[in-house]
Design a protein around this motif. Structure first.
Motif, PDB file in Angstrom:
ATOM      1  N   TYR A 491      31.439 -15.128   7.479  1.00  0.00           N
ATOM      2  CA  TYR A 491      30.527 -15.923   6.429  1.00  0.00           C
ATOM      3  C   TYR A 491      29.762 -14.813   5.804  1.00  0.00           C
ATOM      4  N   SER A 492      29.327 -15.533   4.615  1.00  0.00           N
ATOM      5  CA  SER A 492      28.424 -14.911   3.604  1.00  0.00           C
ATOM      6  C   SER A 492      26.998 -15.213   4.313  1.00  0.00           C
ATOM      7  N   ILE A 493      25.893 -14.359   3.935  1.00  0.00           N
ATOM      8  CA  ILE A 493      24.450 -14.601   4.594  1.00  0.00           C
ATOM      9  C   ILE A 493      23.859 -15.880   4.145  1.00  0.00           C
ATOM     10  N   LEU A 494      24.480 -16.632   2.917  1.00  0.00           N
ATOM     11  CA  LEU A 494      23.803 -17.633   2.432  1.00  0.00           C
ATOM     12  C   LEU A 494      23.695 -18.613   3.256  1.00  0.00           C
ATOM     13  N   PRO A 495      24.641 -19.267   4.220  1.00  0.00           N
ATOM     14  CA  PRO A 495      24.325 -20.532   4.770  1.00  0.00           C
ATOM     15  C   PRO A 495      23.053 -20.170   5.852  1.00  0.00           C
ATOM     16  N   PHE A 496      22.971 -19.024   6.509  1.00  0.00           N
ATOM     17  CA  PHE A 496      21.968 -18.606   7.221  1.00  0.00           C
ATOM     18  C   PHE A 496      20.804 -18.706   6.765  1.00  0.00           C
ATOM     19  N   LEU A 497      20.588 -18.266   5.519  1.00  0.00           N
ATOM     20  CA  LEU A 497      19.398 -18.288   4.706  1.00  0.00           C
ATOM     21  C   LEU A 497      18.982 -19.790   4.091  1.00  0.00           C
ATOM     22  N   ALA A 498      20.208 -20.690   4.035  1.00  0.00           N
ATOM     23  CA  ALA A 498      20.006 -22.012   3.858  1.00  0.00           C
ATOM     24  C   ALA A 498      19.414 -22.700   5.055  1.00  0.00           C
ATOM     25  N   CYS A 499      19.817 -22.382   6.229  1.00  0.00           N
ATOM     26  CA  CYS A 499      19.181 -22.798   7.368  1.00  0.00           C
ATOM     27  C   CYS A 499      18.134 -22.467   8.026  1.00  0.00           C
ATOM     28  N   HIS A 500      17.696 -21.117   7.807  1.00  0.00           N
ATOM     29  CA  HIS A 500      16.622 -20.683   8.348  1.00  0.00           C
ATOM     30  C   HIS A 500      15.245 -19.990   7.334  1.00  0.00           C
ATOM     31  N   GLY A 501      15.669 -19.876   6.001  1.00  0.00           N
ATOM     32  CA  GLY A 501      14.981 -19.406   4.887  1.00  0.00           C
ATOM     33  C   GLY A 501      15.220 -18.117   4.465  1.00  0.00           C
ATOM     34  N   LEU A 502      14.704 -17.788   3.392  1.00  0.00           N
ATOM     35  CA  LEU A 502      14.671 -16.287   2.955  1.00  0.00           C
ATOM     36  C   LEU A 502      14.151 -15.201   3.671  1.00  0.00           C
ATOM     37  N   ASP A 503      13.036 -15.635   4.461  1.00  0.00           N
ATOM     38  CA  ASP A 503      12.264 -14.584   5.351  1.00  0.00           C
ATOM     39  C   ASP A 503      13.189 -14.290   6.289  1.00  0.00           C
ATOM     40  N   LEU A 504      14.453 -14.965   6.613  1.00  0.00           N
ATOM     41  CA  LEU A 504      15.343 -14.421   7.792  1.00  0.00           C
ATOM     42  C   LEU A 504      15.649 -13.028   7.443  1.00  0.00           C
ATOM     43  N   ILE A 505      15.843 -12.596   6.297  1.00  0.00           N
ATOM     44  CA  ILE A 505      16.199 -11.075   5.986  1.00  0.00           C
ATOM     45  C   ILE A 505      15.156 -10.395   6.673  1.00  0.00           C
ATOM     46  N   ALA A 506      14.047 -10.545   6.650  1.00  0.00           N
ATOM     47  CA  ALA A 506      13.069  -9.849   7.275  1.00  0.00           C
ATOM     48  C   ALA A 506      12.891  -9.916   8.733  1.00  0.00           C
ATOM     49  N   GLN A 507      13.241 -10.899   9.055  1.00  0.00           N
ATOM     50  CA  GLN A 507      13.166 -10.967  10.676  1.00  0.00           C
ATOM     51  C   GLN A 507      14.722 -10.217  11.195  1.00  0.00           C
ATOM     52  N   VAL A 508      15.684 -10.282  10.479  1.00  0.00           N
ATOM     53  CA  VAL A 508      17.107  -9.457  10.885  1.00  0.00           C
ATOM     54  C   VAL A 508      16.475  -7.862  10.830  1.00  0.00           C
ATOM     55  N   TYR A 509      15.963  -7.645   9.682  1.00  0.00           N
ATOM     56  CA  TYR A 509      15.263  -6.264   9.360  1.00  0.00           C
ATOM     57  C   TYR A 509      14.563  -5.782  10.759  1.00  0.00           C
ATOM     58  N   ASP A 510      13.546  -6.585  11.240  1.00  0.00           N
ATOM     59  CA  ASP A 510      13.044  -6.202  12.442  1.00  0.00           C
ATOM     60  C   ASP A 510      13.725  -5.968  13.651  1.00  0.00           C
ATOM     61  N   ASN A 511      14.858  -6.425  13.588  1.00  0.00           N
ATOM     62  CA  ASN A 511      15.747  -6.293  14.938  1.00  0.00           C
ATOM     63  C   ASN A 511      16.716  -5.317  14.874  1.00  0.00           C
ATOM     64  N   VAL A 512      16.794  -4.756  13.559  1.00  0.00           N
ATOM     65  CA  VAL A 512      17.578  -3.420  13.259  1.00  0.00           C
ATOM     66  C   VAL A 512      17.197  -2.279  14.390  1.00  0.00           C
ATOM     67  N   ARG A 513      18.000  -1.726  15.285  1.00  0.00           N
ATOM     68  CA  ARG A 513      17.547  -0.838  16.080  1.00  0.00           C
ATOM     69  C   ARG A 513      18.549   0.389  16.146  1.00  0.00           C
ATOM     70  N   LEU A 514      17.990   1.399  15.354  1.00  0.00           N
ATOM     71  CA  LEU A 514      18.870   2.543  15.207  1.00  0.00           C
ATOM     72  C   LEU A 514      19.336   3.132  16.543  1.00  0.00           C
ATOM     73  N   ASP A 515      18.426   2.997  17.704  1.00  0.00           N
ATOM     74  CA  ASP A 515      19.025   3.737  18.786  1.00  0.00           C
ATOM     75  C   ASP A 515      19.691   2.940  19.690  1.00  0.00           C
ATOM     76  N   CYS A 516      20.409   1.829  19.450  1.00  0.00           N
ATOM     77  CA  CYS A 516      21.170   1.011  19.969  1.00  0.00           C
ATOM     78  C   CYS A 516      22.464   0.902  19.450  1.00  0.00           C
ATOM     79  N   PRO A 517      23.749   1.296  19.937  1.00  0.00           N
ATOM     80  CA  PRO A 517      24.805   1.171  19.245  1.00  0.00           C
ATOM     81  C   PRO A 517      25.784  -0.148  19.483  1.00  0.00           C
TER      82      PRO A 517
END
Length: 523
Positions: A491-517
């Motif tokens: 899927y494109s990211i677009l349906p997720f943004l349409a469902c949850h809003g454009l601030d979903l990008i920031a929410q996903v960013y907060d969950n990027v964990r460089l120490d977790c493989p």
């Protein structure tokens, strides 16, 4: 957000090289110059970068038009600033969702490096040179019932670089219709309409949408089809042409070296394989190498002729990262499993041309769930692995949860009793005549199969009686493993943004964990 981790070993399609990269990096020290698990890897990679001031000035000038007003451009202009690079083909409507996850991982690593005292900027390489239009001319979205919907640009590219393909009636209206019932559909559809306007190229539209989604993140963009950028690529391309026989030998040796370790070469390479394509008359033409000559469509070019036309050449998948990192002061590259495998092969080219190599880092991976999907998973007691055998198997799994406890208990008792009886019979028969043991084992398997078949039939009948459960199965499968693909790869990211809003990008960013493989399940 609620987050949980899933090891990639538990997901389908993971190669041994990729799993070792994540969980056993000590096995790969001969294939990569630096590994993210090593202490001081980024500091060492940054110290290896030799990027003269005049080349830095030329780079900043080449990026100025596309990145006007981006504060990262001013930072890049300062001596010592390094780049964290990622990239993707310029697919319709931003391509698969992992495109966004790549960029977010690059931004997160930049912030980490800054905290360590290493000035860095995030850079997105727009893969506009690729010519496989069939890979980028479509995009998948879903409706509120999670039914997959394909949107497609129905035009021919005739082998030209995909970034130069002109938009003609992009399926923006179809996108609006598909997303219409989501709460943020209007905002997302209007954003896409503003980016994908007729008359723009695929590269321009993709880059514009990416820039809008990443406003405030400082993400720079590089388009390798821009003439000024092509000029910056010339020295590395000429160097590759000059020592092509040496590189061919070393690449073949590298591919052979991967076999005893249980790996395979991501890019097939033979002695006649060319590391470059010829850009001519709007097309990207495949060359074949024969010693120091190159052939295409009955024409023959000496190495020196191609070196004189280096600005008209385009690197293949193995040379591309080296050319990219000759243009940029790259300290790290964020990629997916295939790109990490490319780099294991390309390491020999890095050594010959650049004398150094950036740190490879796997992008963050996510499966996004809405709260209803999370509740359904809990209700039916299913996990991500239950989806990988197909939708019908998932439906049967969910149907088993509908079996009345009394019937379920009877089925279990029947299986246990049958297993015990056959085991007892097998012992008696073996004592009577050892040759009958195999007959008993075959009978045991047949009885177990028939009992399982009865169980499945019971489940299907209950599913037929309970339309809600069938709908729940389709709802979950369409979101989590559509068309037998991981969500982020389909899927494109677009349906997720349409469902949850454009601030979903920031929410996903907060969950990027460089120490977790691991892959993350994100609610």
């Amino acid at each position: 957000m609620e987050s949980s981790c899933i090891r990639y070993a538990d997901l389908p399609g993971a190669s041994r090289l990729f799993l070792d990269f994540l969980y056993h990096p000590d096995r790969l020290t001969s294939f990569y110059r630096h590994l993210p698990s090593e202490p001081e890897a980024y500091a060492r990679a940054a110290a290896e970068i030799d990027f003269p001031d005049d080349r830095r000035a030329a780079l900043v000038a080449a990026l100025a038009a596309r990145n006007a007003g981006n504060p990262s451009l001013d930072l890049l202009a300062r001596p010592g600033t390094v780049a964290v690079v990622t990239g993707q083909q310029v697919g319709l409507f931003s391509g698969p969702a992992y495109t966004v996850y790549k960029a977010l991982t690059a931004v997160k690593l930049v912030r980490q490096l800054e905290a360590q005292g290493i000035p860095a900027v995030p850079v997105f390489w727009l893969a506009t040179e690729d010519h496989d239009f069939a890979e980028v001319n479509h995009s998948w979205v879903f409706d509120p019932r999670h039914r997959p919907i394909e949107l497609e640009m129905k035009i021919s590219s005739s082998g030209q670089p995909v970034g130069n393909v002109m938009l003609a009636q992009p399926p923006v209206d179809e996108l609006r219709t598909a997303l219409a019932d989501f709460p943020f559909a209007g905002e997302v559809s209007e954003l896409v309409r503003e980016c994908y306007t007729p008359g723009r190229t695929m590269g321009e539209a993709f880059g514009t949408l990416l820039a809008r989604l990443f406003t405030g993140y400082g993400l720079l963009q590089v388009d390798p089809m821009v003439p000024a950028v092509r000029e910056l690529a010339v020295p590395a391309i000429r160097a590759a042409l000059e020592i092509a026989p040496v590189l061919a030998r070393e690449l073949i040796e590298r591919n052979q070296a991967q076999v005893p370790a249980g790996y395979y070469a991501q890019v097939h390479f033979e002695d006649h394989t060319s590391l470059v394509f010829l850009l001519e008359a709007g097309r990207r033409l495949q060359l074949r190498r024969h010693e120091r000559e190159y052939l295409v469509n009955g024409r023959r070019f000496a190495t020196e002729e191609l070196m004189a036309r280096a600005a008209d050449l385009s690197p293949n998948a193995l040379l591309r990262p080296v050319v990219q990192d000759s243009i940029l002061p790259t300290v790290a590259y964020v990629g997916g499993p295939a790109e990490l495998a490319y780099l294991a092969q390309a390491e020999v080219i890095y050594g010959e041309i650049l004398g150094g190599m950036p740190v490879p880092l796997h992008r963050a991976g996510f499966t996004l769930l809405d709260p209803r999907s999370r509740k359904l998973l809990d209700r039916y007691k299913v996990v991500l692995a239950d989806f990988f055998q197909g939708e019908q198997v998932l439906k049967e799994r969910l149907a088993f949860m509908l079996i009345p406890p009394e019937l379920s208990q009877t089925l279990d008792e029947t299986k246990t009793t049958a297993e015990s009886a056959i085991e007892h019979l097998g012992g008696e028969l073996k004592a009577f005549d050892p040759t009958l043991a195999a007959v008993t084992e075959r009978s045991r398997k047949k009885i177990a199969y028939q009992l399982s078949k009865i169980e499945r039939k019971v489940g299907r009948e209950l599913m037929r009686r309970d339309e809600r459960t069938a709908a729940d199965a389709a709802y979950l499968y369409g979101l989590i493993y559509p068309n037998r693909h991981l969500q982020e790869r389909f899927y494109s990211i677009l349906p997720f943004l349409a469902c949850h809003g454009l601030d979903l990008i920031a929410q996903v960013y907060d969950n990027v964990r460089l120490d977790c493989p691991d892959h993350q399940l994100l609610v």
